[in-house]
Scaffold this motif. Structure first.
Motif, mmCIF file in Angstrom:
data_model
loop_
_atom_site.group_PDB
_atom_site.id
_atom_site.type_symbol
_atom_site.label_atom_id
_atom_site.label_comp_id
_atom_site.label_asym_id
_atom_site.label_seq_id
_atom_site.Cartn_x
_atom_site.Cartn_y
_atom_site.Cartn_z
ATOM 1 N N ALA A 226 -7.344 -9.064 1.567
ATOM 2 C CA ALA A 226 -7.569 -10.312 2.305
ATOM 3 C C ALA A 226 -6.594 -11.363 1.803
ATOM 4 C CB ALA A 226 -9.005 -10.794 2.137
ATOM 5 N N HIS A 227 -5.872 -11.972 2.743
ATOM 6 C CA HIS A 227 -4.825 -12.935 2.400
ATOM 7 C C HIS A 227 -5.302 -14.358 2.686
ATOM 8 C CE1 HIS A 227 -1.096 -15.302 3.354
ATOM 9 N NE2 HIS A 227 -0.794 -14.803 2.179
ATOM 10 N N ILE A 228 -5.230 -15.197 1.657
ATOM 11 C CA ILE A 228 -5.589 -16.612 1.775
ATOM 12 C C ILE A 228 -4.312 -17.430 1.589
ATOM 13 C CG2 ILE A 228 -7.030 -18.481 0.901
ATOM 14 C CD1 ILE A 228 -8.574 -16.122 2.146
ATOM 15 N N PRO A 229 -3.785 -18.039 2.669
ATOM 16 C CA PRO A 229 -2.429 -18.606 2.616
ATOM 17 C C PRO A 229 -2.360 -20.079 2.186
ATOM 18 C CG PRO A 229 -3.211 -18.702 4.855
ATOM 19 C CD PRO A 229 -4.342 -18.102 4.037
ATOM 20 N N PHE A 230 -3.152 -20.451 1.181
ATOM 21 C CA PHE A 230 -3.174 -21.852 0.769
ATOM 22 C C PHE A 230 -2.898 -21.970 -0.726
ATOM 23 C CE2 PHE A 230 -6.442 -21.336 4.142
ATOM 24 C CZ PHE A 230 -5.765 -21.997 5.158
ATOM 25 N N CYS A 231 -2.151 -23.021 -1.091
ATOM 26 C CA CYS A 231 -1.881 -23.341 -2.489
ATOM 27 C C CYS A 231 -1.961 -24.852 -2.685
ATOM 28 C CB CYS A 231 -0.487 -22.859 -2.910
ATOM 29 S SG CYS A 231 -0.336 -21.072 -3.111
ATOM 30 N N GLY B 145 -1.112 -13.317 6.670
ATOM 31 C CA GLY B 145 0.006 -12.861 5.860
ATOM 32 C C GLY B 145 -0.171 -11.458 5.340
ATOM 33 N N ALA B 146 -1.215 -10.774 5.792
ATOM 34 C CA ALA B 146 -1.532 -9.445 5.270
ATOM 35 C C ALA B 146 -0.921 -8.353 6.129
ATOM 36 C CB ALA B 146 -3.045 -9.262 5.200
ATOM 37 N N ARG B 147 -0.535 -7.258 5.497
ATOM 38 C CA ARG B 147 -0.039 -6.083 6.205
ATOM 39 C C ARG B 147 -1.143 -5.037 6.274
ATOM 40 N NH1 ARG B 147 5.960 -5.412 3.874
ATOM 41 N NH2 ARG B 147 6.064 -7.232 2.547
ATOM 42 N N SER B 148 -1.073 -4.207 7.310
ATOM 43 C CA SER B 148 -1.927 -3.031 7.428
ATOM 44 C C SER B 148 -1.027 -1.815 7.596
ATOM 45 C CB SER B 148 -2.872 -3.157 8.625
ATOM 46 O OG SER B 148 -3.778 -4.236 8.450
ATOM 47 N N TYR B 149 -1.471 -0.685 7.044
ATOM 48 C CA TYR B 149 -0.668 0.535 7.087
ATOM 49 C C TYR B 149 -1.459 1.674 7.707
ATOM 50 C CZ TYR B 149 1.856 -1.895 3.290
ATOM 51 O OH TYR B 149 2.526 -2.803 2.523
ATOM 52 N N THR B 150 -0.899 2.279 8.755
ATOM 53 C CA THR B 150 -1.331 3.608 9.175
ATOM 54 C C THR B 150 -0.184 4.557 8.852
ATOM 55 O OG1 THR B 150 -0.423 3.561 11.420
ATOM 56 C CG2 THR B 150 -2.595 2.542 11.100
ATOM 57 N N SER B 151 -0.378 5.846 9.117
ATOM 58 C CA SER B 151 0.684 6.804 8.817
ATOM 59 C C SER B 151 1.901 6.610 9.705
ATOM 60 C CB SER B 151 0.154 8.232 8.959
ATOM 61 O OG SER B 151 -0.311 8.453 10.279
ATOM 62 N N SER B 152 1.712 5.981 10.873
ATOM 63 C CA SER B 152 2.827 5.858 11.819
ATOM 64 C C SER B 152 3.288 4.432 12.069
ATOM 65 C CB SER B 152 2.449 6.488 13.162
ATOM 66 O OG SER B 152 1.321 5.829 13.716
ATOM 67 N N LEU B 153 2.456 3.444 11.743
ATOM 68 C CA LEU B 153 2.814 2.048 12.016
ATOM 69 C C LEU B 153 2.362 1.160 10.875
ATOM 70 C CD1 LEU B 153 3.908 -0.080 14.103
ATOM 71 C CD2 LEU B 153 1.531 -0.348 14.848
ATOM 72 N N HIS B 154 3.286 0.315 10.413
ATOM 73 C CA HIS B 154 2.948 -0.768 9.502
ATOM 74 C C HIS B 154 2.966 -2.052 10.329
ATOM 75 C CE1 HIS B 154 4.459 1.449 5.627
ATOM 76 N NE2 HIS B 154 3.629 2.173 6.365
ATOM 77 N N TYR B 155 1.925 -2.854 10.238
ATOM 78 C CA TYR B 155 1.852 -4.021 11.120
ATOM 79 C C TYR B 155 1.232 -5.218 10.414
ATOM 80 C CZ TYR B 155 -3.041 -2.561 11.874
ATOM 81 O OH TYR B 155 -4.361 -2.213 11.700
ATOM 82 N N SER B 156 1.502 -6.385 10.970
ATOM 83 C CA SER B 156 1.046 -7.644 10.391
ATOM 84 C C SER B 156 1.084 -8.698 11.488
ATOM 85 C CB SER B 156 1.947 -8.022 9.217
ATOM 86 O OG SER B 156 1.502 -9.192 8.590
ATOM 87 N N PHE B 157 1.273 -9.945 11.050
ATOM 88 C CA PHE B 157 1.539 -11.049 11.969
ATOM 89 C C PHE B 157 2.954 -11.543 11.669
ATOM 90 C CE2 PHE B 157 -3.000 -10.739 11.493
ATOM 91 C CZ PHE B 157 -3.467 -10.849 12.794
#
Length: 443
Positions: free
Chosen positions: A47-52, A309-321
């Motif tokens: 889980a990505h929290i995009p604040f600093c 800002g998080a990535r997800s991975y399957t065996s055939s596609l890496h995806y994000s925003f």
């Protein structure tokens, strides 16, 4: 004689690199279809929290300063919607099990204690992750590691807290555009230790302007005084669109030599004090409790990323925003994310073919100090890494980057190979990924 490449080219923690991702064509891939044939019994949840609270001068992570107008509430609302959609897409035809979890950023502890409770609830009640039963790593900072926030994380099952200190020398922290007081850092470390969370990680940076072996040793010893189970030693990078990038956009050979010298000094300092090297950056105390999930392997198992800002991975596609570093672009992407209702499709990513899968497996295995089992590679791909990558491995051997003393069946880097991990990793990028990264326009 083989020319030694410059040692600091790119920190490779995932492949393909996010700058090789592109907008996926319509119709965008449906998540349920993407995950239908994937094994889901040993997933990783991020889980990505995009604040600093501040943005450090070296930082090119996807993050923004502050969160006005209840932005954190709206962000968690969107995270909740995304988690609901993703869990539905994973389906129930087979077991769905998360073997490991992490909250990163940004700074997850920018959230209040109540918001951190909600974040944990999303991970558990929406995604089905049992945070108390798996390794849970959470990043924090000196100014946000407050007792109430840390208490929530400890109670909800955090097994590792990672704090970015970078330097215990205040002048060096200022030079890295990371204003902080030593006393505040020490107080935060004391609060973390008070939680009883079993693993403390401290991040330090070498290569800061004005840093010497003496001041580097001072920071190392200040960190060692807390007997951290883990230490990460990062070389400083100056990247486009960051605070330091605007001030000093180029690197030179002298800086390369400074960083290599400080790396070797830091490595030897930690090895002499009971730490084991896990990778170029990571060192673990020899008596530290096990932290990784025995049944999760980053080379083969899937990842579910929540947040913009998080990535997800399957065996055939890496995806994000979409990805950005510039503050205005980051704010725009976060605003788009919080206004999104439909999270059922992958929007930005890169397809991974058989060649890229081989490269990823070799790269992510070889950059670990333990090396790679050639039998494991052959079992997965039906071929030998020496047949698939004769030029690359031949060059690494000529440079002295492969360990000639490794046992039969183990492909392992030499100490000099580990030192040059940030050159070795990019050398394994495919021509297609290189071209995509070169065509990427920073924003």
């Amino acid at each position: 004689m083989t020319e030694v490449p410059r040692p600091y080219q790119s920190y490779v923690y995932a492949y393909p690199h996010k700058t090789a991702y592109r907008q996926l064509p319509d119709p965008a891939p449906d998540l349920a279809a993407l995950w239908a044939g994937e094994p889901k019994d040993t997933l990783s949840l991020y889980a990505h929290i995009p604040f600093c609270e501040v943005r450090c001068g070296f930082c090119n992570l996807f993050t923004r300063i502050g969160a006005p107008d209840e932005l954190t509430t709206r962000y968690l609302d969107a995270l909740d919607r995304q988690a609901t959609a993703v869990r539905e897409a994973l389906g129930d035809a087979g077991p769905v099990h998360f073997a490991t979890a992490a909250f990163g950023g940004g700074t997850p502890t920018f959230l209040t204690a109540d918001e951190l409770t909600r974040l944990c609830d999303i991970a558990e009640k929406r995604m089905g992750a049992d945070l108390r039963a798996v390794p849970l790593s959470v990043e924090t900072s000196p100014s946000t590691a407050t007792a109430d926030r840390l208490a929530v994380l400890a109670e909800r099952g955090a097994t590792r807290l990672s704090i970015g200190v970078q330097s215990f020398v205040e002048a060096e922290a200022r030079a890295a555009v990371r204003p902080q007081r030593r006393a505040d850092v020490e107080a935060a470390l004391a609060r973390i230790r008070d939680t009883g969370v079993p693993v403390l990680n401290i991040d330090l940076i070498y290569g800061i302007d004005g840093q010497t072996e003496r001041t580097w040793t001072h920071s190392l010893d200040a960190a060692l005084a807390w007997a951290p189970e883990e230490l990460y030693l990062y070389p400083l990078y100056i990247r486009p669109l960051t605070g330091l990038g605007r001030l000093s956009p180029t690197a030179d050979r002298d800086w390369d030599e400074q960083r290599l010298r400080l790396y070797r000094h830091g490595r030897d300092h930690l090895l002499a004090r009971g730490y084991e090297q896990v990778s170029m950056r990571m060192f673990r105390r020899a008596d530290a409790p096990p932290q990784g999930a025995d049944d999760y392997a980053c080379q083969t198992d899937g990842m579910i990323g929540l947040g913009c800002g998080a990535r997800s991975y399957t065996s055939s596609l890496h995806y994000s925003f979409d990805y950005a570093v510039d503050m205005r672009e980051v704010r725009s992407i976060i605003d788009t994310y919080t206004g999104t209702d439909d999270f059922t499709r992958a929007q930005v990513g890169r397809w991974v073919d058989a060649d890229e899968a081989r490269r990823r497996h070799l790269l992510q295995s070889l950059l670990q100090a333990g090396g790679m089992s050639t039998a494991g590679y052959e079992e997965r791909f039906g071929s030998s890494p020496f047949v698939d990558f004769p030029v690359e491995l031949g060059r690494f051997e000529a440079l002295g980057w492969l360990d000639p003393t490794a046992p039969a069946g183990l492909l392992r880097l030499s100490p000099e190979g580990l030192a040059h991990s940030d050159a070795l990793g990019p050398a394994l990028f495919s021509p297609a990924v290189r071209a995509a990264m070169a065509a990427y326009e920073p924003k």
